[in-house]
Every structure is written in structure tokens, then in C-alpha cells.
Scaffold this motif. Structure first.
Motif, PDB file in Angstrom:
ATOM      1  N   LYS A 216      -3.298  -7.971  -0.063  1.00  7.68           N
ATOM      2  CA  LYS A 216      -3.015  -6.797  -0.888  1.00  7.68           C
ATOM      3  C   LYS A 216      -1.769  -7.005  -1.739  1.00  7.68           C
ATOM      4  O   LYS A 216      -1.707  -6.555  -2.888  1.00  7.68           O
ATOM      5  CB  LYS A 216      -2.851  -5.563  -0.007  1.00  7.68           C
ATOM      6  CG  LYS A 216      -4.144  -5.056   0.588  1.00  7.68           C
ATOM      7  CD  LYS A 216      -3.918  -3.756   1.365  1.00  7.68           C
ATOM      8  CE  LYS A 216      -5.222  -3.208   1.914  1.00  7.68           C
ATOM      9  NZ  LYS A 216      -5.016  -1.959   2.683  1.00  7.68           N
TER      10      LYS A 216
ATOM     11  N   GLU B  76       3.451   0.675  -2.729  1.00  4.68           N
ATOM     12  CA  GLU B  76       2.617   0.225  -3.849  1.00  4.68           C
ATOM     13  C   GLU B  76       2.841   1.090  -5.084  1.00  4.68           C
ATOM     14  O   GLU B  76       3.028   0.573  -6.195  1.00  4.68           O
ATOM     15  CB  GLU B  76       1.150   0.269  -3.452  1.00  4.68           C
ATOM     16  CG  GLU B  76       0.199  -0.123  -4.578  1.00  4.68           C
ATOM     17  CD  GLU B  76      -1.252   0.099  -4.235  1.00  4.68           C
ATOM     18  OE1 GLU B  76      -2.109  -0.518  -4.878  1.00  4.68           O
ATOM     19  OE2 GLU B  76      -1.532   0.916  -3.321  1.00  4.68           O
TER      20      GLU B  76
ATOM     21  N   SER C  66       0.834  -1.201   0.000  1.00  2.30           N
ATOM     22  CA  SER C  66       0.000   0.000   0.000  1.00  2.30           C
ATOM     23  C   SER C  66       0.868   1.250   0.000  1.00  2.30           C
ATOM     24  O   SER C  66       2.085   1.177   0.161  1.00  2.30           O
ATOM     25  CB  SER C  66      -0.922   0.013   1.234  1.00  2.30           C
ATOM     26  OG  SER C  66      -0.153   0.040   2.416  1.00  2.30           O
TER      27      SER C  66
ATOM     28  N   THR D 129      -3.330   9.840   1.607  1.00  2.00           N
ATOM     29  CA  THR D 129      -3.828   8.483   1.394  1.00  2.00           C
ATOM     30  C   THR D 129      -5.307   8.481   1.731  1.00  2.00           C
ATOM     31  O   THR D 129      -5.812   9.389   2.413  1.00  2.00           O
ATOM     32  CB  THR D 129      -3.101   7.471   2.305  1.00  2.00           C
ATOM     33  OG1 THR D 129      -3.487   7.718   3.659  1.00  2.00           O
ATOM     34  CG2 THR D 129      -1.595   7.579   2.157  1.00  2.00           C
TER      35      THR D 129
END
Length: 270
Positions: free
Chosen positions: A41, A19, A15, A190
């Protein structure tokens, strides 16, 4: 494709900045070994990269364990035959408390992941890169690698340590072809930062001279530059990407309730 045929390890890749760095590196031709503790994820990210024609594998790994870093490097060699680039990005925020009340177990946890995890990564990445003739290591610190921040002793100390470790490794290995640098993101936007109270979020934004929060893609672009030959003369350096927040003399009084600080570190600052 700036990273065509390069092999890169990225920790904390499931993430956020990890990511976005992974997706950009894949777009630029890198073959990736991605690690995180979030398997779901991580595997989705690998699937996404493969669907776009990229090459990537995922390994569930806890960077606080030296054997996890060793296994990650072995996977890179086994799967892709070499190692060119490492982005040591994994980290946690930890508890928010004054030094005189900080839980020693929480201190140990933060330092193991945020500082020892970077050391363990380099400990096994460097020998692999030497065998390959060199490489580029990028250690993700924070703006808090260069300044203090109330109620965040473990995080601040660990990130300061990342800068010192980066400079030392650069002195030892730059002449052998391995460049080592660190980056210092400020507060990065985010989805989860939206959980912050509106007034707290407004205060955070106001501290950035540029007038907004950073974007994970912007940090990824800095990582791409450091990983590529465009930064071939850069080593041992610290690169804040902070929207001007480090120039704000009001940063030190930037203190909220303990809960808000904890959220900021977890969601907005690497």
C-alpha cells in the motif's frame, strides 16, 4: 501551495488518516518520506503521488524500533536535503481486556508502537530540524489521550503519554523554532468500520454531537494547518477533532462487548 518545498515525514502513511494527510501534503507542495509496515500500500501511495506530479519515497519501517526512526530521518536528508515537518501517526489498537486481565506482552507492544514510537521519531526528527532552523512536529494521539475508556488500558495510557511528551518537547524546543502539537481524532469513517454491527455503529454515531463519524480528510486538514505557517503561534497544544464527542457526558458508559471495542479502536479511532 502552503507546503511548497517543505520536506515532511509521515508514519503510518499507507492507509486512513496517514494516507489522506500524505495526499493533501503532496497536493500542497510537500516532498514526502512515507513509512509503514505495509509495503504494498505504501508503494502504491507513492506511485499515486508521483503520477500527480508530487515527490515522495516510501520506507518500510517499524516505529517501535529506534533505528527505524533514525533511518527514516537519514532518508529524508539524503533524498531531499532537510526536514521541516513530521507527522507521527503510526499506531495500533491492541487487545481489549480489563486491566486485571490485560496481557503484559500486549501492553508492551501497544506502548512500544503508540508511545515509544513517537518518542523515537522525535528523538531523530528534532536534531534534523534544528540543523534546518526549525520545523513543525504533529503527534497523532486520540480523543482517548484525554479520557479513559474501558477495556483499552494500553491504548489509553499510550495516547495520554503522547500528550505529555508533546507538551514537554514543546517547552524544550519552541524557542529554537520547532513547534510541537498533538491531534485527537474521534471515530473516523473508514471502509473497514462497515464491519461493525449496525446497532453498534449507530451507538457510535449517536455519541458525536455533530451527528456523524469523522472523515480522514478532515483530520488531514487539521494536520495541514499545524504544518503550515498559519499555525505559527501554536505549540504544545492538543487539538481534538471529535465531532463533539468529548462533551458527551455519556461517553464513559459507552461500553460494548469486548470484540466491538477492539474493532472500534482498530478501524475508527487513531
Amino acid at each position: 501551495m502552503e507546503l511548497k518545498d517543505k520536506v515532511a515525514i509521515i508514519t503510518g502513511a499507507s492507509s486512513g488518516i496517514g494516507e489522506r494527510t500524505a495526499l493533501l501534503f503532496a497536493k500542497e507542495g510537500a516532498q514526502l518520506v512515507l513509512t509503514d509496515i505495509d509495503t504494498e500500500k505504501g508503494e502504491k501511495l507513492v506511485e499515486s503521488i508521483k503520477n500527480e506530479g508530487g515527490k515522495a519515497v516510501f520506507l518500510k519501517a517499524d516505529v517501535s524500533l529506534p533505528e527505524a526512526s533514525e533511518e527514516t530521518v537519514k532518508l529524508a536528508i539524503k533524498t531531499f536535503g532537510k526536514l521541516d515537518i513530521a507527522v507521527n501517526n503510526a499506531g495500533i489498537s491492541g487487545a481489549a481486556a480489563p486491566v486485571g486481565e490485560y496481557d503484559p506482552q500486549e501492553w508492551d507492544k501497544v506502548v512500544r508502537i503508540n508511545l515509544s514510537g513517537v518518542f523515537y521519531g522525535m528523538r531523530y526528527q528534532i536534531p534534523a530540524m534544528l540543523e534546518n532552523g526549525g520545523g513543525s512536529i504533529i503527534n497523532v494521539a486520540s480523543i482517548l489521550g484525554s479520557v479513559g475508556f474501558a477495556y483499552s488500558a494500553a491504548y489509553v495510557a499510550a495516547k495520554h503519554g503522547v500528550l505529555g511528551l508533546t507538551k514537554t518537547a514543546a517547552l524544550e524546543y519552541s524557542a529554537k523554532g520547532i513547534r510541537v502539537n498533538s491531534t485527537g481524532p474521534a471515530f473516523i469513517k473508514t471502509p473497514m468500520i462497515q464491519d461493525l454491527d449496525k446497532d453498534v455503529l449507530e451507538q457510535v454515531v449517536a455519541k458525536h454531537a455533530i451527528g456523524r463519524l469523522g472523515k480522514a480528510d478532515e483530520v488531514a486538514q487539521l494536520h495541514l494547518w499545524l504544518a503550515s505557517q498559519r499555525s505559527s503561534f501554536a505549540t504544545g497544544a492538543y487539538y481534538p477533532i471529535d465531532g463533539g464527542i468529548l462533551h458527551n457526558k455519556l461517553l464513559q458508559p459507552f461500553v460494548f462487548v469486548v470484540a466491538s471495542i477492539s474493532k472500534l479502536l482498530q478501524y475508527g479511532c487513531v
